[in-house]
Design a protein around this motif. Structure first.
Motif, mmCIF file in Angstrom:
data_model
loop_
_atom_site.group_PDB
_atom_site.id
_atom_site.type_symbol
_atom_site.label_atom_id
_atom_site.label_comp_id
_atom_site.label_asym_id
_atom_site.label_seq_id
_atom_site.Cartn_x
_atom_site.Cartn_y
_atom_site.Cartn_z
ATOM 1 N N SER A 164 0.820 -1.206 0.000
ATOM 2 C CA SER A 164 0.000 0.000 0.000
ATOM 3 C C SER A 164 0.857 1.259 0.000
ATOM 4 C CB SER A 164 -0.925 -0.007 1.221
ATOM 5 O OG SER A 164 -1.757 1.129 1.234
ATOM 6 N N GLN A 196 -6.276 -0.363 -4.587
ATOM 7 C CA GLN A 196 -7.044 -1.091 -3.591
ATOM 8 C C GLN A 196 -6.444 -2.487 -3.394
ATOM 9 O OE1 GLN A 196 -9.829 -0.110 -1.651
ATOM 10 N NE2 GLN A 196 -9.129 1.909 -2.349
ATOM 11 N N SER A 213 -8.088 1.663 2.082
ATOM 12 C CA SER A 213 -7.426 1.113 0.887
ATOM 13 C C SER A 213 -7.085 -0.366 1.018
ATOM 14 C CB SER A 213 -6.151 1.902 0.576
ATOM 15 O OG SER A 213 -5.271 1.915 1.685
#
Length: 214
Positions: A72, A80, A106
């Protein structure tokens, strides 16, 4: 250790620091004996994210969330990530780590057996990271192939089993023979699958990189 320890130490010494939170979570994992991806594998993932720029990532095997947070952090804005974990003691820790990082929007954590969860998913993922029970990789593959986008990358970790993969099944401890046989089957399938182009790399504990052909 697959390659010389001194060489690994030298390569790792060149690695730039991650964010303070990632370093802290990595330290906590080591203190509590939670296995996380090795430094060289982390570096490979950062490289793949920079090249591929995936907007959708599926991770099979979350543990305490370190690798999901790493992805991330280095993935493009708006990416995502869906990850999954069945070990009940690790799930709340992963959730708390996602909260600490402000990544709750996310990263989606699915709870349960990956074999069942994968069957419930649809859509197409640009990158799939396989890092769960090694003996199950071969069983995950049909749904992983269904979920992998054309041109997408499948990254599988811990495939060389600290070098044991080259040994005869009789040289492997009895409790590891099933995993040993299944991983050999998995590697063969990746290299011979008509929809995949695969390379096996002695990075960390061994990884495969597979791209789904158009």
């Amino acid at each position: 250790m697959i390659i010389d320890e001194r060489m690994v130490a030298f390569i790792n010494s060149l690695e730039p620091d991650d964010t303070p939170l990632l370093r802290e979570i990595e330290k906590e994992a080591k203190e509590t004996n939670v296995p996380i991806i090795r430094t060289q594998t982390q570096s490979l993932i950062k490289f793949l994210l920079a090249v591929k720029k995936p907007m959708s990532i599926l991770e099979v095997g979350c543990a305490i969330g370190f690798s999901a947070l790493l992805m991330s952090e280095y993935a493009p804005a708006g990416c995502q990530i869906v990850t999954m974990e069945k070990y009940e003691k690790r799930i709340p820790i992963a959730k708390e780590n996602f909260k600490r990082a402000g990544k709750e929007q996310s990263i989606t954590l699915l709870e349960g057996d990956a074999l069942e969860l994968l069957k419930e998913l649809d859509g197409a993922y640009d990158l799939i990271f396989m890092d769960a029970a090694k003996g199950q990789y071969i069983h995950f593959l049909p749904d992983v192939m269904r979920l992998l986008a054309k041109g997408g990358i499948l990254l599988s970790d811990n495939v060389l089993q600290d070098g044991d993969i080259i040994e005869s099944r009789y040289a492997v401890t009895r409790r590891n023979r099933t995993i040993h046989a299944r991983m050999r089957d998995y590697l063969y399938e990746l290299k011979h699958h008509p929809q995949l182009e695969t390379v096996i790399l002695p990075v960390g504990d061994g990884v495969t990189l597979s791209v789904k052909k158009d």
